[in-house]
Scaffold this motif. Structure first.
Motif, PDB file in Angstrom:
ATOM      1  N   ASP A 130       9.619  21.761  86.319  1.00  0.00           N
ATOM      2  CA  ASP A 130       9.609  22.215  84.984  1.00  0.00           C
ATOM      3  C   ASP A 130       9.192  23.764  85.348  1.00  0.00           C
ATOM      4  OD1 ASP A 130      10.591  20.206  83.579  1.00  0.00           O
ATOM      5  OD2 ASP A 130       8.636  19.422  83.131  1.00  0.00           O
ATOM      6  N   ASP A 131       8.241  23.957  85.911  1.00  0.00           N
ATOM      7  CA  ASP A 131       7.598  25.336  86.361  1.00  0.00           C
ATOM      8  C   ASP A 131       6.881  25.215  87.703  1.00  0.00           C
ATOM      9  OD1 ASP A 131       7.003  28.054  86.070  1.00  0.00           O
ATOM     10  OD2 ASP A 131       6.217  27.720  84.161  1.00  0.00           O
ATOM     11  N   HIS A 132       6.505  26.516  88.168  1.00  0.00           N
ATOM     12  CA  HIS A 132       5.996  26.532  89.488  1.00  0.00           C
ATOM     13  C   HIS A 132       4.765  27.187  89.394  1.00  0.00           C
ATOM     14  CE1 HIS A 132       8.617  30.121  90.715  1.00  0.00           C
ATOM     15  NE2 HIS A 132       7.275  30.518  90.650  1.00  0.00           N
ATOM     16  N   ILE A 133       3.616  27.179  90.379  1.00  0.00           N
ATOM     17  CA  ILE A 133       2.734  27.867  90.904  1.00  0.00           C
ATOM     18  C   ILE A 133       2.754  28.668  92.194  1.00  0.00           C
ATOM     19  CG2 ILE A 133       0.239  28.040  91.011  1.00  0.00           C
ATOM     20  CD1 ILE A 133      -0.135  25.563  89.113  1.00  0.00           C
ATOM     21  N   VAL A 159      11.822  30.048  84.589  1.00  0.00           N
ATOM     22  CA  VAL A 159      12.439  30.048  85.977  1.00  0.00           C
ATOM     23  C   VAL A 159      13.447  28.989  85.982  1.00  0.00           C
ATOM     24  CG1 VAL A 159      12.264  30.174  88.430  1.00  0.00           C
ATOM     25  CG2 VAL A 159      10.547  31.439  87.108  1.00  0.00           C
ATOM     26  N   TYR A 160      12.960  27.900  85.794  1.00  0.00           N
ATOM     27  CA  TYR A 160      13.890  26.646  85.813  1.00  0.00           C
ATOM     28  C   TYR A 160      14.635  26.383  84.437  1.00  0.00           C
ATOM     29  CZ  TYR A 160      11.024  26.545  90.181  1.00  0.00           C
ATOM     30  OH  TYR A 160      10.385  26.983  91.072  1.00  0.00           O
ATOM     31  N   ASP A 161      15.688  26.638  84.518  1.00  0.00           N
ATOM     32  CA  ASP A 161      16.712  26.684  83.394  1.00  0.00           C
ATOM     33  C   ASP A 161      16.478  25.471  82.487  1.00  0.00           C
ATOM     34  OD1 ASP A 161      19.145  28.267  82.283  1.00  0.00           O
ATOM     35  OD2 ASP A 161      19.798  26.182  82.352  1.00  0.00           O
ATOM     36  N   ALA A 162      16.419  25.427  81.163  1.00  0.00           N
ATOM     37  CA  ALA A 162      16.057  24.537  80.144  1.00  0.00           C
ATOM     38  C   ALA A 162      17.316  23.556  80.000  1.00  0.00           C
ATOM     39  CB  ALA A 162      15.791  25.014  78.836  1.00  0.00           C
ATOM     40  N   ASP A 163      18.600  24.161  80.014  1.00  0.00           N
ATOM     41  CA  ASP A 163      19.661  23.254  79.981  1.00  0.00           C
ATOM     42  C   ASP A 163      19.830  22.512  81.088  1.00  0.00           C
ATOM     43  OD1 ASP A 163      22.257  22.992  78.543  1.00  0.00           O
ATOM     44  OD2 ASP A 163      23.293  24.121  80.363  1.00  0.00           O
ATOM     45  N   TYR A 164      19.677  23.215  82.328  1.00  0.00           N
ATOM     46  CA  TYR A 164      19.854  22.646  83.650  1.00  0.00           C
ATOM     47  C   TYR A 164      18.685  21.213  83.660  1.00  0.00           C
ATOM     48  CZ  TYR A 164      23.025  25.742  86.331  1.00  0.00           C
ATOM     49  OH  TYR A 164      23.942  26.242  87.168  1.00  0.00           O
ATOM     50  N   ARG A 165      17.592  21.443  83.183  1.00  0.00           N
ATOM     51  CA  ARG A 165      16.735  20.386  82.885  1.00  0.00           C
ATOM     52  C   ARG A 165      17.087  19.301  82.296  1.00  0.00           C
ATOM     53  NH1 ARG A 165      11.452  22.510  81.347  1.00  0.00           N
ATOM     54  NH2 ARG A 165      12.144  24.420  80.991  1.00  0.00           N
ATOM     55  N   PRO A 215      10.166  30.528  96.683  1.00  0.00           N
ATOM     56  CA  PRO A 215      10.737  32.033  97.051  1.00  0.00           C
ATOM     57  C   PRO A 215      12.220  32.141  96.690  1.00  0.00           C
ATOM     58  CG  PRO A 215       9.588  31.225  98.833  1.00  0.00           C
ATOM     59  CD  PRO A 215       9.451  29.950  97.996  1.00  0.00           C
ATOM     60  N   GLU A 216      12.777  30.918  97.068  1.00  0.00           N
ATOM     61  CA  GLU A 216      14.350  31.082  96.474  1.00  0.00           C
ATOM     62  C   GLU A 216      14.402  30.997  94.783  1.00  0.00           C
ATOM     63  OE1 GLU A 216      12.983  28.941  98.723  1.00  0.00           O
ATOM     64  OE2 GLU A 216      14.703  27.976  99.911  1.00  0.00           O
ATOM     65  N   ALA A 217      13.474  30.245  94.196  1.00  0.00           N
ATOM     66  CA  ALA A 217      13.742  30.356  92.655  1.00  0.00           C
ATOM     67  C   ALA A 217      13.335  31.606  92.318  1.00  0.00           C
ATOM     68  CB  ALA A 217      12.670  29.341  92.144  1.00  0.00           C
ATOM     69  N   ILE A 218      12.369  32.490  92.726  1.00  0.00           N
ATOM     70  CA  ILE A 218      11.959  33.812  92.560  1.00  0.00           C
ATOM     71  C   ILE A 218      13.267  34.575  92.547  1.00  0.00           C
ATOM     72  CG2 ILE A 218      10.691  35.874  92.887  1.00  0.00           C
ATOM     73  CD1 ILE A 218       8.163  33.896  93.475  1.00  0.00           C
ATOM     74  N   LEU A 219      13.770  34.625  93.606  1.00  0.00           N
ATOM     75  CA  LEU A 219      15.045  35.461  94.185  1.00  0.00           C
ATOM     76  C   LEU A 219      16.063  35.100  93.382  1.00  0.00           C
ATOM     77  CD1 LEU A 219      14.658  35.257  97.819  1.00  0.00           C
ATOM     78  CD2 LEU A 219      14.320  37.543  96.321  1.00  0.00           C
ATOM     79  N   ALA A 220      16.450  33.960  93.054  1.00  0.00           N
ATOM     80  CA  ALA A 220      17.580  33.388  92.239  1.00  0.00           C
ATOM     81  C   ALA A 220      17.396  34.107  90.722  1.00  0.00           C
ATOM     82  CB  ALA A 220      17.708  31.765  92.329  1.00  0.00           C
ATOM     83  N   LYS A 226      21.106  30.879  87.264  1.00  0.00           N
ATOM     84  CA  LYS A 226      20.455  29.711  86.735  1.00  0.00           C
ATOM     85  C   LYS A 226      19.717  28.952  87.920  1.00  0.00           C
ATOM     86  CE  LYS A 226      23.058  28.792  82.532  1.00  0.00           C
ATOM     87  NZ  LYS A 226      23.574  27.380  81.953  1.00  0.00           N
ATOM     88  N   VAL A 227      18.421  28.277  87.568  1.00  0.00           N
ATOM     89  CA  VAL A 227      17.852  27.613  88.639  1.00  0.00           C
ATOM     90  C   VAL A 227      17.736  26.090  88.156  1.00  0.00           C
ATOM     91  CG1 VAL A 227      15.907  27.362  90.301  1.00  0.00           C
ATOM     92  CG2 VAL A 227      16.771  29.575  89.673  1.00  0.00           C
ATOM     93  N   ALA A 228      17.840  25.219  89.182  1.00  0.00           N
ATOM     94  CA  ALA A 228      17.307  23.842  88.837  1.00  0.00           C
ATOM     95  C   ALA A 228      16.565  23.288  90.088  1.00  0.00           C
ATOM     96  CB  ALA A 228      18.407  22.863  88.636  1.00  0.00           C
ATOM     97  N   GLY A 229      15.583  22.844  90.043  1.00  0.00           N
ATOM     98  CA  GLY A 229      14.523  22.501  91.245  1.00  0.00           C
ATOM     99  C   GLY A 229      14.271  20.847  91.077  1.00  0.00           C
TER     100      GLY A 229
END
Ligand code: HPA
Length: 271
Positions: A130-133, A159-165, A215-220, A226-229
């Motif tokens: 949902d989010d990162h530190i 960062v982590y797209d709400a729609d993707y989640r 790192p990839e999430a920040i860059l993307a 959009k990012v999903a993790g």
């Protein structure tokens, strides 16, 4: 980080496959490599043959770029990933993000294996990030600004797209998989954490800990993708179970492979 060099390498891959239009890029982290076998592969390139990307240095991390397809949707699959602890700098880590954007993908799915800090999580659980530190003590965007990565000070709200989640939850239901949600803490590794570090991370709000993805999430996010993790919880974090080993992490992911494969196939069908 020499962004022009990364773009040049990405453009050479783009030029080699002009008719390929991926909707998503999937990065398969530790133990996730076999999930890639669930997709129809049209072309495969070894990481070592791609300038800038190069070979991962870690057992179990594989190293192929797959141009794949699932239900009519084209996908870039990175079967393996480069890590900051390898000491090769940010360029190989940034390459997948750069290629995804260069090839016109709408987003990325970043996967990893992680240690469970939340006591509710069992080995084999799958957590939607949902989010990162970012506790890596560094950031891939440090250095001269390049407009490829958007503004100098990119926003990291959502960062982590709400729609993707939401769609991951939908895909999880279809795949018959109960998904957890939580906060991912990124550290550099390669040593695992001490038990006291883990209790500190819990107090800071982390549910899982690992050595990648952020790192990839920040860059993307900075680059407008959009990012999903997704984290596969492969072990109880330090001090919460037995002593940690890379073998345990790989074994933990292996048992989860069928479920992870169903989840990603369903996700591709709903985005
Ligand atoms: N800590 C850090 N990284 C990890 C772990 C862990 O416990 N498990 C898998 N990757």
């Amino acid at each position: 980080m020499d962004t022009d060099k990364i773009i040049k390498s990405a453009e050479s891959v783009r030029a080699a496959f002009p008719a390929f239009h991926p909707r998503l890029a999937l990065v398969m982290g530790s133990g996730w490599r076999e999930v890639a076998d669930g997709f129809t592969v049209k072309h495969s390139l070894d990481f070592v043959d791609i300038p800038v990307l190069g070979a991962p240095q870690v057992a179990g991390h594989g190293g192929q770029l797959l141009l794949a397809e699932q239900g009519g949707v084209e996908l870039l699959i990175f079967a393996g990933r480069r890590h900051w602890y390898e000491g090769a700098g940010w360029e190989p880590i940034a390459f997948p993000v750069c290629l995804a954007k260069t090839m016109g993908a709408q987003g990325m799915v970043l996967t990893n294996s992680a240690g469970g800090i939340n006591a509710r999580f069992r080995a084999g659980a799958v957590m939607v990030i949902d989010d990162h530190i970012n506790l890596m003590g560094t950031n891939p965007l440090i250095g001269p600004h390049h407009s490829f990565w958007g503004p100098r000070f990119p926003d990291m709200t959502g960062v982590y797209d709400a729609d993707y989640r939401c769609r991951l939850d939908e895909a999880g239901k279809r795949a018959g998989l109960k998904l957890e949600h939580g906060i991912y803490m990124a550290v550099t590794g390669p040593s695992y954490e001490t038990p006291v570090e883990i209790s500190a991370f819990r107090r800071l709000g982390a549910d899982a800990v690992g050595m990648s993805t952020v790192p990839e999430a920040i860059l993307a996010r900075a680059a407008g993708l959009k990012v999903a993790g997704l984290s596969c919880i492969t072990n109880a974090a330090a001090g919460m179970g037995q002593a940690l080993s890379h073998e345990e992490v790989l074994a933990g992911a292996k048992a989860a492979i069928p479920g992870l494969t169903r989840l990603l196939k369903e996700f591709v069908g709903v985005v």
